[in-house]
Design a protein around this motif. Sequence first.
Motif, short mmCIF file in Angstrom:
data_model
loop_
_atom_site.label_atom_id
_atom_site.label_comp_id
_atom_site.label_asym_id
_atom_site.label_seq_id
_atom_site.Cartn_x
_atom_site.Cartn_y
_atom_site.Cartn_z
N PRO A 40 0.84 -1.20 0.00
CA PRO A 40 0.00 0.00 0.00
C PRO A 40 0.87 1.25 0.00
N LYS A 41 0.37 2.32 -0.54
CA LYS A 41 1.10 3.59 -0.59
C LYS A 41 0.92 4.35 0.73
N GLY A 42 1.92 5.12 1.09
CA GLY A 42 1.83 5.96 2.28
C GLY A 42 1.00 7.19 2.00
N GLY A 43 0.47 7.78 3.07
CA GLY A 43 -0.26 9.03 2.95
C GLY A 43 -1.63 8.91 2.31
N GLN A 44 -2.24 7.72 2.36
CA GLN A 44 -3.55 7.52 1.74
C GLN A 44 -4.71 7.62 2.74
#
Length: 174
Positions: free
Chosen positions: A122-126
Amino acid sequence: TRRSSDLDKRIFIAEQFYNVEDDVRREIHRAYIRQSLENFKDNTGVIQMIGAEYTGPLHFVQFWLDVINEWASESAKKPIIALSATKDVQDAILEDAVRAKVVQAIDIRYWHYQSDGSLYAPKGGQHLAPRQHARLLKPRKTSKEQVYRAVREYRDRYPEKAVFYHGDNYPEMG
């Protein structure tokens, strides 16, 4: 049981929380980070991480490490810092020569290679906690071979850093 439509009713505050451009918040975060370091300055074996379930943005990890570096320079103490973040954030920090020097350990916790070799990252800051990412992305289990792969990749790229694996079914992957 929550339906996926319930996710649309959430109120996101992460953007405000991690906003270090706001002078008041910036100083609160700075004071908290410094106090966390101060609390353990005379202890050995304490490993500092950004927090539990950190899936926040890169800019906040950069800020966190900058404050740690500032405190370490002023105090002449050498805290043990572990980088525990999403893979994209982790990789960006490790590629940053100045900030990577602040990190002594890499914590693989929020991403893993699935047993088929594909990457769950998963991407950070989502604005999503790890469990929320998992509900949306439906990760599959890993295998001992894929855990070894993840750890080996970081050990080969960053031999001066310890690597922890605390991801998918970590107790069986010792």
